[in-house]
Write an enzyme that holds these catalytic residues in place. Structure first.
Site, mmCIF file in Angstrom:
data_model
loop_
_atom_site.group_PDB
_atom_site.id
_atom_site.type_symbol
_atom_site.label_atom_id
_atom_site.label_comp_id
_atom_site.label_asym_id
_atom_site.label_seq_id
_atom_site.Cartn_x
_atom_site.Cartn_y
_atom_site.Cartn_z
ATOM 1 N N LYS A 193 41.458 43.550 42.050
ATOM 2 C CA LYS A 193 40.972 42.542 40.884
ATOM 3 C C LYS A 193 41.170 41.186 40.967
ATOM 4 O O LYS A 193 40.555 40.266 40.813
ATOM 5 C CB LYS A 193 41.571 43.035 39.498
ATOM 6 C CG LYS A 193 41.316 44.313 39.017
ATOM 7 C CD LYS A 193 39.826 44.532 38.695
ATOM 8 C CE LYS A 193 39.525 46.094 38.242
ATOM 9 N NZ LYS A 193 38.294 46.128 37.607
ATOM 10 N N GLU A 213 38.926 40.751 29.566
ATOM 11 C CA GLU A 213 39.192 42.073 29.121
ATOM 12 C C GLU A 213 40.059 42.736 30.133
ATOM 13 O O GLU A 213 40.220 42.662 31.574
ATOM 14 C CB GLU A 213 38.189 42.929 28.837
ATOM 15 C CG GLU A 213 37.398 43.663 30.021
ATOM 16 C CD GLU A 213 36.855 42.549 31.183
ATOM 17 O OE1 GLU A 213 36.812 41.468 30.912
ATOM 18 O OE2 GLU A 213 36.973 43.079 32.283
ATOM 19 N N SER A 222 42.011 50.780 46.151
ATOM 20 C CA SER A 222 41.977 49.441 45.309
ATOM 21 C C SER A 222 43.017 49.204 44.807
ATOM 22 O O SER A 222 42.927 47.979 44.400
ATOM 23 C CB SER A 222 40.708 49.977 44.260
ATOM 24 O OG SER A 222 41.329 50.944 43.540
HETATM 25 C C1 LIG Z 1 43.208 49.743 41.048
HETATM 26 C C2 LIG Z 1 42.091 50.105 40.238
HETATM 27 N N1 LIG Z 1 40.920 50.395 40.917
HETATM 28 C C3 LIG Z 1 39.583 50.485 40.335
HETATM 29 C C4 LIG Z 1 39.452 50.108 39.112
HETATM 30 C C5 LIG Z 1 38.160 50.131 38.601
HETATM 31 O O1 LIG Z 1 37.342 49.198 38.693
HETATM 32 P P1 LIG Z 1 36.012 48.832 39.360
HETATM 33 O O2 LIG Z 1 35.364 50.097 39.268
HETATM 34 O O3 LIG Z 1 35.543 47.630 38.771
HETATM 35 O O4 LIG Z 1 36.602 49.030 40.782
HETATM 36 C C6 LIG Z 1 40.696 49.431 38.364
HETATM 37 C C7 LIG Z 1 40.360 48.953 37.040
HETATM 38 O O5 LIG Z 1 41.198 48.534 36.224
HETATM 39 C C8 LIG Z 1 41.960 49.238 38.940
HETATM 40 O O6 LIG Z 1 42.939 48.688 38.440
#
Ligand SMILES: Cc1ncc(COP(=O)(O)O)c(C=O)c1O
Lengths: 253, 426
Positions: free
Chosen positions: B111, B133, B398
């Protein structure tokens, strides 16, 4: 007369400023919906019926609350059209449906336009449908002669303002301030200049709304606009169980 | 939802759209990815959207802007992030597993790539205040950190349910100087937080920038967020090419879809590489029991875009469920809807239980505590590996799982994967 013309005529026919009243369908109760609607029709020049939506992103706390409660009460677009179609007499004032886009999409535009006209609806206001994205919906409304009202705001740039005014049907909804519905409006000079500019570009009546709740405000807006929209203030009256007739007639100068 | 075109004309159309994507023509001038995307916002926001769109198309290609962004990414975010050979998972799964480590970035999730990029952009176009948000709290923390760094005041909306289940991140946002506003309306999760952030933005579109945290929302957000997250895939592809070669398959979790589009974007043209997005299967397939928008939804409009969406026959948005707050959302970015329609990306689901197992397995095998969101990608990859022995698999990790302690505490470590790990060790 085509429904969108009927809205114009009704607003123009008002002696004094036109009153457009907003209520959330089926709020505070589903049983009283048609009864309340008839009272509101009798005391105003056009009525906006709010179709409840789970995510009303342009609305303040009052309409968020009424919208969520109406959904809890089982109100849907289909329910509203069924109730309207089942009335024994035609509406005493033109009706518009105010809805976010997704319930309209889910219903299907063509069927919606046909059913809406049968139910005595004259037009639509869709707060999350900017003109640029509205061609498919307008294509369905057109054959039925239903209005799609455009909104303009004090922040709308001049070229855009003239375009939106030219495209609006029924009336132009001049939002009195940036922000969500509810709260209170005051009328600084920029605002009177803005409403005058909207008037200049518009071929249909101009009605100002968002935060209008007193007779004093109505009188001041009426010096420049053709009418006012009363939203959250009326919802609060209905919420308290007070008489909409008394409240609405008390707003007329 | 069928992903294979039924008629020759549809097939030709899908080929054309894929080519448009590969050659950088999407989104088009109207912010469309084929039939998806667009800009469905209240008139009050149109001037702000137009100013932002102008800024995006002027600044993203601008050398000086890119230079300051790259400096921040390197010196402050900690890029490039590592590409880790997951030797333990490779052994267990009979595959060659690699992980792109967004969990190693400053604040602990992808993020931050978007938050610092949008922060710089907001500052350049004259914003005086930021609203954001957050679901899992990772975007909220990233936004708070970026705003502190840039000297901008920051307000973060967060659903009450998430305030509770991601409590460590609420404290972090406070420490970083942000105002956190718990949202008690609607489903009290990410969707309600976005509603509240938009309601705030509508009251001050002139001075406030809405720092949206995923590849969702009205144009230009899905494009902007993709461009800011594409660094994940660019780095991963080059790192993997230098050490092994091209992957056979790439996995990412999909909430709104920002880490997934960031990882996939660079590989869209490599048609031999299978791309798999993993949505939250929650506790089952019934509406309301999951957040699997692409698997169970249909086209609709929410939060400014036409995209796949979970809603009922009356058009009311469906409540969702996922053990991971960041995936607990009924919508998805419009580019993913297109990628599904043309069949370039396959979207599958992983259940709460599979994700919890994947957390345990990743801890045991790799010494890495993944975020519950990221664990969905691991679970999806694990299943695919079983059907494709020996394949080279790239997983987008992620974020890290520190924030998930309040949830993980409810699930004692005696999951199947951990028991198995203990057994193997003994
Ligand atoms: C670690 C992590 N991965 C994935 C996501 C999902 O978001 P996005 O689909 O936009 O990657 C989030 C959202 O809060 C997150 O904190």
């Amino acid at each position: 007369m085509l429904p969108h013309k009927a809205i114009e005529r009704a607003l123009e026919a008002s002696d004094g400023p036109a009153l457009i009243a907003f209520l959330t369908a089926g709020y505070p109760s589903t049983d009283s919906f048609l009864d309340v609607l008839s009272q509101v029709e009798a005391a105003s020049d056009a009525v906006e019926i709010g179709v409840p939506f789970t995510d009303p992103m342009a609305d303040g706390v009052t309409i968020q609350r009424s919208s969520h409660a109406a959904i809890e009460n089982g109100v849907s677009l289909r329910w509203i059209l069924d109730r309207l179609a089942g009335r024994s007499t035609p509406p005493a004032a033109p009706l518009l449906l105010m809805s976010y886009l997704n319930p309209l999409l889910a219903f299907g535009y063509d069927e919606l336009a046909a059913r809406a006209r049968e139910a005595g609806v004259s037009g639509f206001i869709v707060p999350d449908l900017p003109f640029e994205e509205s061609a498919p919906f307008r294509a369905s409304l057109e054959p039925e002669g239903l209005a799609l009202v455009q909104l303009v705001t004090p922040a709308t740039p001049a070229e855009r303002l003239s375009g939106l005014c030219a495209q609006s049907q029924g009336f132009v909804y001049a939002v009195t301030r940036t922000g969500i519905t509810g709260g209170e409006v005051d009328l600084p000079t920029e605002l009177t200049n803005y409403i005058r500019a909207v008037k200049e570009h518009s071929r249909v009546p101009v009605c100002a709304g968002f935060g209008v709740r007193t007779r004093e405000q109505v009188a001041r807006i009426a010096r420049h606009a053709d009418g006012v929209v009363i939203g959250s203030a009326l919802v609060e009256i209905l919420e308290r169980g007070d008489s909409p007739t008394e409240f609405l007639s008390g707003l007329r100068p | 939802m069928s992903t294979s075109p039924r008629t020759p004309t549809a097939a030709a159309e899908h080929t054309r759209l894929l080519k448009d994507l590969q050659e950088g023509r999407l989104p088009d001038a109207r912010g469309r990815f084929g039939p998806f995307g667009g800009c469905y916002v209240p008139e009050t926001l149109m001037p702000a959207i137009q100013r932002l769109t102008g800024g995006v198309y002027r600044l993203l290609p601008d050398k000086r802007f890119q230079q300051s962004l790259n400096e921040e990414l390197q010196d402050w975010v900690g890029r490039p992030t590592a590409l880790t050979h997951a030797a333990g998972l490779s052994d267990r799964w009979g595959a060659e597993v690699w992980m792109k480590r967004e969990d190693l970035t400053h604040t602990g999730a992808h993020k931050i790539n978007n938050a610092i990029g949008q922060g710089l952009l907001a500052q350049a176009i004259g914003a005086e205040r930021i609203v954001a948000e957050t679901g899992a709290g990772q975007h909220g923390v990233a936004a708070a950190a970026a705003c502190a760094r840039l000297g901008l005041p920051c307000v973060v909306y967060m659903g009450e349910v998430d305030v509770e289940r991601q409590a460590p991140n609420v404290d972090r946002m406070h420490r970083l100087g942000a105002t956190v506003v718990p949202v008690a309306s609607g489903d009290r999760t990410l969707r309600a937080a976005i509603d509240a952030a938009i309601q705030d933005w509508v009251t001050d579109p002139g001075g406030t920038h809405y720092l949206l945290g995923s590849a969702v929302g009205p144009h230009p957000y899905p494009y902007l967020v993709r461009e800011l997250q594409a660094v994940i895939g660019r780095e991963a592809k080059a790192q993997l090419a230098a050490r092994a070669g091209m992957p056979d398959a790439v996995f990412a979790c999909v909430g709104g879809g920002s880490n997934a589009i960031g990882l996939f974007h660079e590989f869209i043209g490599d048609e031999d590489v299978a791309l798999v997005g993993v949505e939250a299967g929650g506790r089952g397939g019934a509406l309301g029991d999951n957040s699997a928008t692409l698997s169970g939804g249909r086209p609709g409009v929410l939060h400014g875009a036409h995209s796949m969406l979970l809603y009922d026959d009356d058009g009311q948005i469906q409540e969702t469920h996922s053990v991971s707050a960041g995936l607990d959302y009924p919508g998805v970015g419009p580019e993913h809807s297109l990628l599904q329609m043309i069949g370039r990306v396959n979207y599958v689901t992983a259940s709460d239980e599979e994700a919890l197992d994947a957390v345990a397995e990743c801890c045991a095998a790799e010494g890495i505590l993944p975020a519950l969101e990221s664990a969905h990608a691991i679970a999806g990859a694990r299943r695919w590996a079983a059907e494709n022995p020996g394949a080279r698999i790239l997983i987008g990790l992620s974020g890290r799982g520190d924030k998930d302690m309040p949830i993980l505490r409810r699930f004692p470590v005696a999951t199947a994967a951990v028991k198995e790990a203990a057994h193997v060790a003994a």
